[in-house]
Enzyme design. Structure first.
Site, mmCIF file in Angstrom:
data_model
loop_
_atom_site.group_PDB
_atom_site.id
_atom_site.type_symbol
_atom_site.label_atom_id
_atom_site.label_comp_id
_atom_site.label_asym_id
_atom_site.label_seq_id
_atom_site.Cartn_x
_atom_site.Cartn_y
_atom_site.Cartn_z
ATOM 1 N N SER A 155 -27.423 -39.343 15.478
ATOM 2 C CA SER A 155 -27.495 -38.486 14.294
ATOM 3 C C SER A 155 -28.331 -39.142 13.196
ATOM 4 O O SER A 155 -29.509 -39.400 13.399
ATOM 5 C CB SER A 155 -26.079 -38.141 13.824
ATOM 6 O OG SER A 155 -26.090 -37.098 12.887
ATOM 7 N N ASP A 246 -25.702 -27.650 18.693
ATOM 8 C CA ASP A 246 -25.923 -28.596 17.597
ATOM 9 C C ASP A 246 -27.011 -28.035 16.688
ATOM 10 O O ASP A 246 -28.090 -27.697 17.168
ATOM 11 C CB ASP A 246 -26.365 -29.938 18.176
ATOM 12 C CG ASP A 246 -26.585 -31.025 17.136
ATOM 13 O OD1 ASP A 246 -26.470 -30.742 15.923
ATOM 14 O OD2 ASP A 246 -26.882 -32.156 17.549
ATOM 15 N N HIS A 276 -22.544 -31.363 18.373
ATOM 16 C CA HIS A 276 -22.940 -32.599 17.705
ATOM 17 C C HIS A 276 -21.750 -33.566 17.675
ATOM 18 O O HIS A 276 -20.624 -33.172 17.381
ATOM 19 C CB HIS A 276 -23.387 -32.278 16.271
ATOM 20 C CG HIS A 276 -24.033 -33.435 15.588
ATOM 21 N ND1 HIS A 276 -25.369 -33.737 15.737
ATOM 22 C CD2 HIS A 276 -23.537 -34.368 14.733
ATOM 23 C CE1 HIS A 276 -25.666 -34.789 15.014
ATOM 24 N NE2 HIS A 276 -24.572 -35.194 14.398
#
Length: 314
Positions: A155, A246, A276
């Site tokens: 991320s 995501d 995610h």
């Protein structure tokens, strides 16, 4: 594909829980840590875990160093945790880092970089680069091979790993690879995946905006958004993970295309049905998350042992 059943069950468990962006920063950090304690991958035993402090341009940067059993010289992975550049720390990726150390037979250096809002962009970037330099300078002390260094992150950490890889290329520092796990490569909130997955899948558009406002309210530098780099050719070969549900999916996959078109060897793994966070933070309750961590570790093991042979990406 439909939403993975384990992901759906986990999301259902969030019903009635306030969103992170509705909390104070301190409460959001504590909540995120608590979630990972319950849902993250259990750590494995390694030979040694040591805490160090690295001198950086903004002060010392804490790092956690995982050493596997056996003898060196070990390859090394510099790992950058996720959390929107606002929340998270080495604890939230503790389990995966032990797996990477054991499976790839590598030293793993997990970076506790500075975050917004206390230390906004570019503090996290500067800290991450300082740690890479420290790893190279302390190769003998860490019992590592400075010719076998990779960077990785999930991320926001994937964002930082991509930036560190570009900076390393610019400074002539060789890296054997970069692993980008559902990376945030730009701040485009108008993609199809943002519209399709921006609500109801944990990482929401509102939470993304909350993160960006605290990290880089007006990002114009490629070091905040690596997709904006003028040239990505010559950067370290990449292994990129994306997830179907995501909001960051399209950005990560556009970066895959950009790297490939620039002649960079790249492997892309999209996990259909997944959300995610499924790999780095939720792999203790999601089978595909555990499988993704193991796949990344196997990839690192191969790259560290054999380099990027054509069979890896053909």
């Amino acid at each position: 594909m439909p939403l993975d059943q384990q992901a759906a069950t986990w999301l259902a468990g969030l019903a009635g829980v306030p969103a992170l962006n509705e909390m104070s920063v301190d409460d959001a950090r504590a909540t995120y840590r608590a979630v990972v304690e319950q849902c993250g991958l259990p750590p494995e035993e390694v030979a040694e875990i040591a805490e160090h402090r690295v001198a950086g341009p903004h002060g010392d940067v804490p790092v956690r160093v995982y050493t596997p059993k056996g003898s060196g010289l070990f390859p090394v992975l510099v790992y950058l945790h996720g959390g929107g550049w606002v929340i998270g720390d080495p604890d939230v990726v503790h389990g995966p880092c032990t797996v990477f150390a054991n499976r790839a037979h590598a030293v793993v250096v997990s970076v506790d970089y500075r975050m917004g809002p206390e230390d906004p962009f570019p503090a996290a970037v500067d800290d991450s680069i300082a740690v890479l330099d420290w790893v190279r300078e302390r190769a003998a002390e860490l019992n590592i091979d400075q010719d076998r260094i990779a960077v990785a992150g999930d991320s926001a950490g994937g964002n930082l790993a991509a930036v560190v890889a570009l900076d390393a290329r610019d400074r002539g520092i060789p890296l054997v690879g970069q692993v980008l796990i559902y990376p945030a490569v730009d701040f485009d909130l108008e993609t199809d995946s943002m519209r399709e997955n921006g609500d109801g899948y944990f990482l929401t558009l509102d939470l993304l905006k909350w993160f960006v406002e605290r990290y880089a309210p007006d990002p114009t530098d490629w070091r905040a958004a690596p997709m904006a780099a003028a040239d990505v050719s010559g950067v370290a070969p990449a292994y990129v993970v994306t997830a179907e549900f995501d909001p960051l999916r399209d950005g990560g996959e556009a970066y895959v295309t950009r790297l490939s078109e620039a002649g960079v060897p790249v492997i892309h793994r999209r996990y259909d049905g997944q959300i995610h966070g499924f790999a780095a933070n939720l792999a203790g309750v999601m089978d595909e998350g555990r499988a993704a961590v193991e796949s990344i570790a196997e990839h690192l093991r191969t790259v560290f042992r054999l380099g990027w042979t054509p069979r890896l990406w053909e």
